[in-house]
Design a protein around this motif. Structure first.
Motif, PDB file in Angstrom:
ATOM      1  N   ARG A 143       1.304  -0.561  -0.283  1.00 16.87           N
ATOM      2  CA  ARG A 143      -0.029   0.369  -0.117  1.00 16.87           C
ATOM      3  C   ARG A 143       0.696   1.637   0.212  1.00 16.87           C
ATOM      4  N   LEU A 144       2.174   1.017   0.976  1.00 12.57           N
ATOM      5  CA  LEU A 144       2.549   2.318   1.175  1.00 12.57           C
ATOM      6  C   LEU A 144       3.396   2.603  -0.704  1.00 12.57           C
ATOM      7  N   TYR A 145       3.641   1.471  -1.217  1.00 14.58           N
ATOM      8  CA  TYR A 145       3.882   1.598  -2.601  1.00 14.58           C
ATOM      9  C   TYR A 145       3.240   1.865  -3.467  1.00 14.58           C
ATOM     10  N   ALA A 146       2.665   1.529  -3.063  1.00 10.89           N
ATOM     11  CA  ALA A 146       1.683   2.094  -4.588  1.00 10.89           C
ATOM     12  C   ALA A 146       0.845   3.098  -3.904  1.00 10.89           C
ATOM     13  N   LEU A 147       1.290   3.845  -3.467  1.00 10.14           N
ATOM     14  CA  LEU A 147       0.965   5.044  -2.551  1.00 10.14           C
ATOM     15  C   LEU A 147       1.630   6.192  -2.819  1.00 10.14           C
ATOM     16  N   PHE A 148       3.181   6.232  -3.126  1.00 14.27           N
ATOM     17  CA  PHE A 148       4.528   6.423  -3.380  1.00 14.27           C
ATOM     18  C   PHE A 148       4.470   6.219  -5.161  1.00 14.27           C
ATOM     19  N   ALA A 149       4.190   6.003  -5.813  1.00 17.65           N
ATOM     20  CA  ALA A 149       4.237   5.714  -7.134  1.00 17.65           C
ATOM     21  C   ALA A 149       3.425   6.519  -7.580  1.00 17.65           C
ATOM     22  N   THR A 150       1.893   6.808  -6.716  1.00 20.78           N
ATOM     23  CA  THR A 150       0.731   7.474  -7.371  1.00 20.78           C
ATOM     24  C   THR A 150       1.248   8.996  -7.274  1.00 20.78           C
ATOM     25  N   LEU A 151       1.816   9.107  -5.542  1.00 21.86           N
ATOM     26  CA  LEU A 151       2.636  10.277  -5.385  1.00 21.86           C
ATOM     27  C   LEU A 151       3.695  10.923  -6.199  1.00 21.86           C
ATOM     28  N   THR A 152       4.374   9.980  -6.953  1.00 24.46           N
ATOM     29  CA  THR A 152       5.597  10.045  -7.999  1.00 24.46           C
ATOM     30  C   THR A 152       5.056  10.146  -9.326  1.00 24.46           C
ATOM     31  N   ARG A 153       3.793  10.374  -9.283  1.00 25.59           N
ATOM     32  CA  ARG A 153       2.215  10.670 -10.860  1.00 25.59           C
ATOM     33  C   ARG A 153       2.508  11.634 -10.554  1.00 25.59           C
ATOM     34  N   ILE A 154       1.951  12.286 -10.055  1.00 24.44           N
ATOM     35  CA  ILE A 154       1.189  13.872  -9.831  1.00 24.44           C
ATOM     36  C   ILE A 154       1.752  14.285  -9.897  1.00 24.44           C
ATOM     37  N   SER A 155       3.358  13.823  -9.120  1.00 30.80           N
ATOM     38  CA  SER A 155       4.931  15.326  -9.320  1.00 30.80           C
ATOM     39  C   SER A 155       5.082  15.445 -10.472  1.00 30.80           C
ATOM     40  N   MET A 156       4.906  14.645 -11.482  1.00 33.43           N
ATOM     41  CA  MET A 156       5.775  14.325 -12.712  1.00 33.43           C
ATOM     42  C   MET A 156       4.358  14.768 -13.763  1.00 33.43           C
ATOM     43  N   ILE A 157       3.115  14.857 -13.506  1.00 30.84           N
ATOM     44  CA  ILE A 157       2.516  15.486 -14.167  1.00 30.84           C
ATOM     45  C   ILE A 157       1.948  16.806 -14.066  1.00 30.84           C
ATOM     46  N   ALA A 158       2.343  16.867 -12.942  1.00 30.17           N
ATOM     47  CA  ALA A 158       1.685  17.993 -11.605  1.00 30.17           C
ATOM     48  C   ALA A 158       3.383  19.525 -12.671  1.00 30.17           C
ATOM     49  N   SER A 159       4.152  19.021 -12.576  1.00 33.44           N
ATOM     50  CA  SER A 159       5.243  19.032 -13.500  1.00 33.44           C
ATOM     51  C   SER A 159       4.680  19.908 -14.800  1.00 33.44           C
ATOM     52  N   MET A 160       4.736  18.930 -15.570  1.00 34.40           N
ATOM     53  CA  MET A 160       4.155  18.555 -17.316  1.00 34.40           C
ATOM     54  C   MET A 160       3.447  20.089 -17.391  1.00 34.40           C
ATOM     55  N   VAL A 161       2.075  20.115 -16.350  1.00 33.24           N
ATOM     56  CA  VAL A 161       1.261  21.234 -16.580  1.00 33.24           C
ATOM     57  C   VAL A 161       1.483  22.570 -16.487  1.00 33.24           C
ATOM     58  N   GLU A 162       2.067  22.327 -15.064  1.00 30.52           N
ATOM     59  CA  GLU A 162       2.791  23.612 -14.803  1.00 30.52           C
ATOM     60  C   GLU A 162       4.159  24.502 -16.649  1.00 30.52           C
ATOM     61  N   HIS A 163       4.869  23.010 -16.926  1.00 32.88           N
ATOM     62  CA  HIS A 163       4.418  23.771 -17.717  1.00 32.88           C
ATOM     63  C   HIS A 163       4.109  24.195 -19.049  1.00 32.88           C
ATOM     64  N   ARG A 164       2.895  23.571 -18.998  1.00 28.02           N
ATOM     65  CA  ARG A 164       2.070  23.631 -19.936  1.00 28.02           C
ATOM     66  C   ARG A 164       1.615  25.222 -20.170  1.00 28.02           C
ATOM     67  N   LEU A 165       1.081  25.451 -19.223  1.00 26.86           N
ATOM     68  CA  LEU A 165       0.626  26.949 -18.641  1.00 26.86           C
ATOM     69  C   LEU A 165       2.037  28.019 -18.189  1.00 26.86           C
ATOM     70  N   THR A 166       2.761  27.756 -18.218  1.00 30.22           N
ATOM     71  CA  THR A 166       3.901  28.507 -18.779  1.00 30.22           C
ATOM     72  C   THR A 166       4.294  28.744 -19.800  1.00 30.22           C
TER      73      THR A 166
END
Length: 128
Positions: free
Chosen positions: A101-124
């Motif tokens: 469960r912890l590894y799955a949560l960590f993986a999801t949080l990692t995906r959030i970080s990567m997608i957020a970075s892509m979104v931020e780049h698209r907005l700027t």
């Protein structure tokens, strides 16, 4: 909980990361041409459920905003990933914080970080 890598984040540290991700998503939503505001994440018991409800409202509001489909899709995925992480956090906290469960949560949080970075780049840089 089963044995795991001592360098791996604890459930509490993952919870802090989840709150940080909520705040980052709130900043990104606020940077839209037509901003969507999120309330601060409540720090009391049940606050995650209220945050999830706010993100669900934001997800629905995004559907009506006039901006490019790729960025809209990225935001949609970002919000769904956060909601998934919230579900995983609730399960780990209420059932057990087993390694998987912890590894799955960590993986999801990692995906959030990567997608957020892509979104931020698209907005700027919308032309990228």
């Amino acid at each position: 909980m089963a044995e795991h890598d001592n360098d791996f984040p604890s459930l509490g540290e993952l919870a802090e990361t989840l709150v940080g991700a909520y705040n980052l998503i709130g900043k990104l939503l606020g940077d839209l041409p037509i901003p969507i505001g999120l309330p601060p994440m409540p720090e009391r018991e049940g606050g995650g459920r209220e945050a999830a409800q706010a993100l669900e409202r934001a997800r629905l509001a995004l559907l009506d905003l006039p901006f490019d489909p790729e960025t809209k899709s990225m935001f949609h995925t970002l919000l769904l990933e956060w909601l998934t992480a919230q579900d995983q956090m609730a399960l780990a906290a209420s059932v057990s914080a087993d390694d998987h469960r912890l590894y799955a949560l960590f993986a999801t949080l990692t995906r959030i970080s990567m997608i957020a970075s892509m979104v931020e780049h698209r907005l700027t840089d919308p032309d990228s």
